[in-house]
Scaffold this active site. Structure first.
Site, PDB file in Angstrom:
ATOM      1  N   ASP A  31       0.872  -1.023  -0.392  1.00 30.75           N
ATOM      2  CA  ASP A  31      -0.082   0.193   0.050  1.00 30.75           C
ATOM      3  C   ASP A  31       1.224   0.897   0.369  1.00 30.75           C
ATOM      4  OD1 ASP A  31      -2.169  -1.763   0.419  1.00 30.75           O
ATOM      5  OD2 ASP A  31      -2.435  -1.013   1.710  1.00 30.75           O
ATOM      6  N   PHE A  34       2.458   1.913  -3.892  1.00 25.12           N
ATOM      7  CA  PHE A  34       0.915   2.826  -4.350  1.00 25.12           C
ATOM      8  C   PHE A  34       1.035   3.471  -3.922  1.00 25.12           C
ATOM      9  CE2 PHE A  34      -3.393   3.195  -5.256  1.00 25.12           C
ATOM     10  CZ  PHE A  34      -2.949   2.226  -6.694  1.00 25.12           C
ATOM     11  N   ASP A  35       0.500   4.151  -2.887  1.00 23.98           N
ATOM     12  CA  ASP A  35       0.226   5.543  -2.046  1.00 23.98           C
ATOM     13  C   ASP A  35       1.561   6.628  -2.594  1.00 23.98           C
ATOM     14  OD1 ASP A  35      -2.183   4.849  -1.528  1.00 23.98           O
ATOM     15  OD2 ASP A  35      -1.007   4.590   0.581  1.00 23.98           O
ATOM     16  N   SER A  80     -34.250  -7.170 -20.839  1.00 26.39           N
ATOM     17  CA  SER A  80     -34.429  -8.163 -19.872  1.00 26.39           C
ATOM     18  C   SER A  80     -34.115  -9.595 -19.772  1.00 26.39           C
ATOM     19  CB  SER A  80     -35.428  -7.946 -18.616  1.00 26.39           C
ATOM     20  OG  SER A  80     -36.553  -8.194 -19.008  1.00 26.39           O
ATOM     21  N   LEU A  81     -34.033 -10.674 -18.752  1.00 28.04           N
ATOM     22  CA  LEU A  81     -34.047 -12.021 -19.436  1.00 28.04           C
ATOM     23  C   LEU A  81     -35.725 -12.473 -18.828  1.00 28.04           C
ATOM     24  CD1 LEU A  81     -30.493 -13.312 -17.763  1.00 28.04           C
ATOM     25  CD2 LEU A  81     -31.232 -12.599 -20.458  1.00 28.04           C
ATOM     26  N   GLU A 111     -23.848 -19.103 -15.998  1.00 27.13           N
ATOM     27  CA  GLU A 111     -23.256 -18.450 -15.142  1.00 27.13           C
ATOM     28  C   GLU A 111     -24.532 -17.917 -13.483  1.00 27.13           C
ATOM     29  OE1 GLU A 111     -23.085 -14.444 -17.811  1.00 27.13           O
ATOM     30  OE2 GLU A 111     -22.761 -15.943 -19.633  1.00 27.13           O
ATOM     31  N   LYS A 113     -25.856 -15.079 -11.621  1.00 27.14           N
ATOM     32  CA  LYS A 113     -26.982 -14.250 -11.498  1.00 27.14           C
ATOM     33  C   LYS A 113     -25.997 -13.147 -10.296  1.00 27.14           C
ATOM     34  CE  LYS A 113     -31.175 -12.410 -13.264  1.00 27.14           C
ATOM     35  NZ  LYS A 113     -31.621 -11.339 -12.396  1.00 27.14           N
ATOM     36  N   ASP A 115     -26.768 -10.350  -8.186  1.00 26.77           N
ATOM     37  CA  ASP A 115     -27.775  -9.202  -7.708  1.00 26.77           C
ATOM     38  C   ASP A 115     -27.537  -7.887  -7.206  1.00 26.77           C
ATOM     39  OD1 ASP A 115     -30.586  -8.911  -7.365  1.00 26.77           O
ATOM     40  OD2 ASP A 115     -30.064  -9.978  -5.688  1.00 26.77           O
ATOM     41  N   ARG A 134     -29.484   0.861 -16.576  1.00 24.21           N
ATOM     42  CA  ARG A 134     -30.631   0.488 -17.714  1.00 24.21           C
ATOM     43  C   ARG A 134     -31.644   1.748 -17.808  1.00 24.21           C
ATOM     44  NH1 ARG A 134     -34.807  -3.192 -17.414  1.00 24.21           N
ATOM     45  NH2 ARG A 134     -34.947  -3.845 -19.198  1.00 24.21           N
ATOM     46  N   GLU A 171     -22.997  -6.052 -13.947  1.00 26.99           N
ATOM     47  CA  GLU A 171     -23.694  -5.808 -12.842  1.00 26.99           C
ATOM     48  C   GLU A 171     -22.448  -5.189 -11.809  1.00 26.99           C
ATOM     49  OE1 GLU A 171     -26.588  -6.602 -13.095  1.00 26.99           O
ATOM     50  OE2 GLU A 171     -27.822  -6.626 -11.648  1.00 26.99           O
ATOM     51  N   TYR A 223     -20.727  -9.716 -17.885  1.00 28.70           N
ATOM     52  CA  TYR A 223     -20.888 -10.419 -18.556  1.00 28.70           C
ATOM     53  C   TYR A 223     -21.558 -10.544 -19.506  1.00 28.70           C
ATOM     54  CZ  TYR A 223     -25.246  -8.857 -16.620  1.00 28.70           C
ATOM     55  OH  TYR A 223     -26.337  -7.332 -16.141  1.00 28.70           O
ATOM     56  N   LYS A 286     -26.654 -19.286 -21.704  1.00 27.46           N
ATOM     57  CA  LYS A 286     -26.978 -18.445 -22.597  1.00 27.46           C
ATOM     58  C   LYS A 286     -26.122 -19.906 -23.538  1.00 27.46           C
ATOM     59  CE  LYS A 286     -26.383 -14.568 -20.414  1.00 27.46           C
ATOM     60  NZ  LYS A 286     -24.644 -12.881 -19.679  1.00 27.46           N
ATOM     61  N   LYS A 310     -34.062 -18.494 -11.080  1.00 27.72           N
ATOM     62  CA  LYS A 310     -33.889 -17.774  -9.858  1.00 27.72           C
ATOM     63  C   LYS A 310     -34.196 -19.234  -8.816  1.00 27.72           C
ATOM     64  CE  LYS A 310     -36.154 -13.709 -10.292  1.00 27.72           C
ATOM     65  NZ  LYS A 310     -35.479 -12.167  -9.603  1.00 27.72           N
ATOM     66  N   CYS A 404     -50.190   5.035  22.871  1.00 28.20           N
ATOM     67  CA  CYS A 404     -48.316   4.661  23.401  1.00 28.20           C
ATOM     68  C   CYS A 404     -48.873   3.229  23.694  1.00 28.20           C
ATOM     69  CB  CYS A 404     -47.875   5.819  23.316  1.00 28.20           C
ATOM     70  SG  CYS A 404     -46.208   4.657  24.269  1.00 28.20           S
ATOM     71  N   CYS A 407     -46.967   4.095  27.654  1.00 31.65           N
ATOM     72  CA  CYS A 407     -48.098   5.395  28.525  1.00 31.65           C
ATOM     73  C   CYS A 407     -48.882   5.990  28.485  1.00 31.65           C
ATOM     74  CB  CYS A 407     -45.732   6.416  28.152  1.00 31.65           C
ATOM     75  SG  CYS A 407     -46.701   7.474  26.489  1.00 31.65           S
ATOM     76  N   CYS A 422     -45.062   7.981  19.455  1.00 36.34           N
ATOM     77  CA  CYS A 422     -45.357   8.537  20.690  1.00 36.34           C
ATOM     78  C   CYS A 422     -44.950  10.026  20.779  1.00 36.34           C
ATOM     79  CB  CYS A 422     -44.678   7.968  21.866  1.00 36.34           C
ATOM     80  SG  CYS A 422     -44.820   8.704  23.696  1.00 36.34           S
ATOM     81  N   CYS A 428     -42.090   8.977  28.778  1.00 33.68           N
ATOM     82  CA  CYS A 428     -42.399   7.516  27.756  1.00 33.68           C
ATOM     83  C   CYS A 428     -41.307   6.412  28.281  1.00 33.68           C
ATOM     84  CB  CYS A 428     -43.144   7.616  26.713  1.00 33.68           C
ATOM     85  SG  CYS A 428     -43.017   6.096  25.777  1.00 33.68           S
TER      86      CYS A 428
HETATM   87  S1  IVH Z   1     -27.276 -11.374 -19.048  1.00 36.48           S
HETATM   88  C1  IVH Z   1     -29.468 -10.151 -22.664  1.00 36.48           C
HETATM   89  N1  IVH Z   1     -25.989 -12.420 -17.242  1.00 36.48           N
HETATM   90  O1  IVH Z   1     -30.175  -9.688 -14.546  1.00 36.48           O
HETATM   91  C2  IVH Z   1     -28.940 -10.372 -22.155  1.00 36.48           C
HETATM   92  N2  IVH Z   1     -28.055 -10.454 -16.911  1.00 36.48           N
HETATM   93  O2  IVH Z   1     -33.368 -10.168 -15.132  1.00 36.48           O
HETATM   94  C3  IVH Z   1     -28.885  -9.988 -21.016  1.00 36.48           C
HETATM   95  N3  IVH Z   1     -27.143 -10.243 -14.332  1.00 36.48           N
HETATM   96  O3  IVH Z   1     -30.504  -6.888 -16.130  1.00 36.48           O
HETATM   97  C4  IVH Z   1     -28.290 -10.041 -19.554  1.00 36.48           C
HETATM   98  N4  IVH Z   1     -26.189 -11.647 -13.575  1.00 36.48           N
HETATM   99  O4  IVH Z   1     -28.841  -6.920 -14.695  1.00 36.48           O
HETATM  100  C5  IVH Z   1     -27.152 -11.494 -17.361  1.00 36.48           C
HETATM  101  N5  IVH Z   1     -24.768 -13.746 -16.320  1.00 36.48           N
HETATM  102  C6  IVH Z   1     -25.718 -12.156 -16.132  1.00 36.48           C
HETATM  103  C7  IVH Z   1     -25.922 -12.145 -15.892  1.00 36.48           C
HETATM  104  C8  IVH Z   1     -27.106 -11.033 -15.306  1.00 36.48           C
HETATM  105  C9  IVH Z   1     -27.199 -10.527 -13.528  1.00 36.48           C
HETATM  106  C10 IVH Z   1     -28.989  -9.707 -14.260  1.00 36.48           C
HETATM  107  C11 IVH Z   1     -28.514  -7.926 -15.208  1.00 36.48           C
HETATM  108  C12 IVH Z   1     -30.245  -8.084 -15.947  1.00 36.48           C
HETATM  109  C13 IVH Z   1     -30.954  -9.193 -15.099  1.00 36.48           C
HETATM  110  C14 IVH Z   1     -32.029 -10.240 -15.878  1.00 36.48           C
END
Ligand code: IVH
Length: 682
Positions: A31, A34-35, A80-81, A111, A113, A115, A134, A171, A223, A286, A310, A404, A407, A422, A428
């Site tokens: 560090d 780097f600094d 979206s998916l 892959e 997903k 969050d 998005r 993401e 992704y 995919k 999911k 309350c 009290c 309250c 109280c």
């Molecule tokens: S592919 C057209 N891959 O999930 C394909 N999405 O419900 C576009 N997400 O909007 C998405 N991990 O925000 C893809 N490995 C992954 C992902 C992923 C998270 C999110 C992404 C997307 C949403 C779809």
């Protein structure tokens, strides 16, 4: 090597170290080194304004406040998916793909997903040009300045073979560790907590202050690569190439060749994902070949070549025993569902917050209902619904209380607020107990030997009715308490004695002034210096202090307008608590800065801007608001804006960072301060 070459070399080297640290999790430099490199680069850049580059690694700390975001149209809409919770439906998806393509030989990429919140990045000639959220899928917000602060996102690509122009999607996530830290910090500051890392990530990326974004520890996984002239004809290899260019691409990415392999991938990650450092909410499958993707095409909303599986949030069904209404330190009434104990994600759940009256109504909870409890990505169990088929005939709706429960005072609700409160602040019991518990807490007065139980006992016996009464306690009284041994009494008395030396800023925090958390208390104390100035301050005066807005200022004034609070302060003063900041800082004046005109810019780690103003003046210097030829140097904090930087450079004004400045005064910023512990949090 010429200075310009040196700048280039340093930028490349720092970029590589950032990549090793943030993407590969494999630091290759200390560090400290780097600094040092970073400082050298900052210095050279300041001396050579002609080499200014908004994508230099020195620009990752976040620039000035943004004034809102510009809307940008996506080059390719962000769809979206299609998603499902059923393994069977994933299998059907594979079957559909195979028959649409007329062949069994289809490689599927599995892959994680992640969050968080999706982001689209545009690169031109290897440089990041834009980052867009998005939004509605067609248009999103340009959040480039915020995204630049995410250290794992390359500003300048490495290697070669990337198209002149391309888009990459991913993401933005907040890893669990950063999420927990942020919520701890928010709790201390009396700010509402984020329910999950997804909300925290999307809230953070839309913040108007990139410097704050830089502190929040965001990360990003990529992704999906889009554009012409991509390096490969399939998704998997394209992402491997993106990884070589410097992007963080998840290692959890497997080519699967049969339904059986897909099912195994699901059952493996369904449990394994719990060990990952970031929140995930499913898996994505995919079709690998881009040609096959093209053949399959899109529906109006989503690609036909991908599906999201999911994960089911863990859920349990249990009976509501009763709803209790609990009164917090601030008087807010929280309804809590008391449940028949039930096992959920490895813990036994007996209680779950119902948050407020509106939530009870929208869930339509009746007495004795069977309720669904979930734990998903949330930290606290959540009631998500009612099993109507199990409702007892004729059971009545759960009613929110009008008075309350502690009290009996009728509750009030501010217009536009969800919470019932309250208003009986000073009589109280749970509000008083809450304030006493807050007062003695480690981060406030740090009084040892007293906890919730003792506070309850002392209040029940009428010995303590407010925080000042604590200082009336003596050995005889304490040892007469149930289960209170001599040792405990001595410990508590020693704790009270020691608390007299607790610095003023923590006394301010300990008072439980609404909206005055730890950080705000510190700012108030350091800028007003003593309790009389604080009690006498007007709203107009308070809002001139850094980061104190109307809401806090009004709350402080209202607090001290109440005679009870003024009396309380007088009593605490009488008991010898610290009611002012030490004077050393002022006395430690010198003429080290005599004749100098100094401009302060940016935000700082060791003192506030107001304090730096005071320090400059105490050392004989003059503080000026804008840069001119007369400026001796600029004291530059973390997020000095590029415009100011350019002006400084064009006038040849020297830029001094915080550490260097403190060194000039021979201050030692690394020396532990009483609040050192708190500082490391941020
Ligand atoms: S592919 C057209 N891959 O999930 C394909 N999405 O419900 C576009 N997400 O909007 C998405 N991990 O925000 C893809 N490995 C992954 C992902 C992923 C998270 C999110 C992404 C997307 C949403 C779809």
């Amino acid at each position: 090597m010429s200075p310009l070459e040196e700048i280039k070399r340093l930028r490349n080297e720092i970029n590589a170290h950032n990549h090793n640290y943030y993407v590969l999790n494999n630091p290759t430099v200390s560090d400290r080194d780097f600094d040092a490199m970073m400082r050298e680069l900052q210095q050279l850049e300041a001396e050579h304004p002609e080499a200014f580059d908004p994508l230099s690694p020195t620009q990752r700390v976040g620039s000035d406040l943004t004034k809102g975001f510009t809307q940008v149209r996506h080059v390719y809409p962000m769809l979206s998916l299609g998603n499902t919770y059923s393994v069977g439906e994933v299998d059907e998806f594979i079957g559909r793909v195979q028959s649409a393509l007329g062949q069994k030989d289809v490689t599927i990429v599995g892959e994680m997903k992640y969050d968080g919140t999706s982001i689209s990045l545009i690169y031109e000639h290897g440089r990041l040009v834009r980052a867009v959220t998005r939004g509605d899928g067609e248009k999103g917000d340009d959040v480039t300045e915020n995204v630049k602060t995410i250290r794992s996102i390359p500003l300048q690509l490495q290697g070669s073979g990337y198209p002149d122009m391309f888009e990459i999607r991913g993401e933005i996530v907040m890893p669990w560790e950063a999420f927990d830290r942020l919520n701890r910090e928010r709790e201390i500051n009396d700010e509402p907590l984020f329910a999950n890392p997804r909300n925290a990530a999307s809230g953070t990326i839309k913040m108007l202050n990139p410097a704050e974004v830089a502190h929040r520890g965001l990360d990003a996984y990529f992704y999906y690569l889009l554009g012409e002239n991509l390096p490969a004809d399939n998704h998997y290899d394209n992402l491997q190439a993106a990884r070589r260019w410097g992007f963080k691409v998840s290692d959890i990415m497997t080519r699967l060749h049969s339904i059986e392999e897909v099912d195994n991938f699901i059952s493996f990650w369904d449990t394994e994902r719990k060990r990952l450092p970031v929140a995930t909410d499913g898996l994505v499958f995919k079709v690998n070949s881009l040609r096959q993707q093209l053949n399959l095409g899109y529906t109006a909303k989503s690609p036909r070549w991908a599906i999201a599986f999911k994960f089911q949030a863990e859920r349990a069904l249990t009976r509501l025993r009763f709803v209790s209404f609990e009164v917090g330190r601030t008087g807010v009434i929280t309804p809590v569902a008391n449940l028949e104990p039930v096992l959920l994600s490895g813990t036994i759940v007996k209680r779950a917050s119902l948050h407020n009256a509106d939530i009870i109504r929208s869930l339509d909870i009746h007495n004795d209902d069977m309720l669904y409890v979930e734990k998903g990505g949330e930290i606290i169990p959540k009631i998500t619904g009612v099993e109507l088929s199990e409702r007892r005939h004729g059971s009545a709706e759960v009613q929110f209380v009008h008075d309350c429960p502690a009290c009996g005072t009728p509750l009030v609700r501010e217009p536009g607020e969800a919470a019932w409160v309250c208003p009986n602040k000073y009589h109280c019991p749970p509000q008083i107990a809450g304030r006493i518990e807050h007062f003695v807490a480690r981060r406030a007065m740090n009084i040892d030997g007293i906890g919730e139980e003792t506070v309850g006992q002392l209040m029940a016996m009428g010995l303590v009715k407010d925080i000042a009464d604590l200082y009336e306690l003596n050995y005889t009284v304490l040892t007469s308490l149930d289960r209170f041994a001599e040792k405990s009494a001595q410990r508590l008395l020693a704790g009270l004695e020691a608390s007299r030396a607790v610095p003023f800023e923590r006394v301010v925090f300990a008072l439980s002034i609404p909206f005055v958390g730890e950080i705000v208390a510190r700012r108030l104390a350091r800028s007003l210096r003593n309790i009389d100035a604080l009690m006498g301050a007007t709203v107009e005066q308070l809002v001139t202090i850094d980061e104190i807005g109307d809401k806090i200022a009004e709350s402080v004034v209202a607090f001290f307008a109440e005679p009870v609070n003024r009396e309380l302060v007088e009593r605490l003063r009488g008991y010898g608590l610290t009611m002012s900041m030490p004077e050393e800082e002022k006395e430690a004046g010198s003429d080290l800065l005599a004749g100098m005109t100094i401009v302060i810019s940016g935000t700082f780690a060791h003192h506030s801007r107001d304090e730096y103003k005071a320090i400059i003046e105490a050392n004989g210097g003059k503080n000026a608001g804008s840069i001119s030829k007369k400026t001796t140097f600029i004291l530059a904090g973390e997020n000095m804006g590029p415009a100011k930087l350019e002006k400084a450079q064009s006038l040849g004004v020297r830029i001094v960072d915080e550490t260097e400045f403190l060194k000039m005064l021979d201050d030692t910023p690394s020396a532990p301060t009483p609040e050192g512990e708190a500082l490391t949090l941020f």
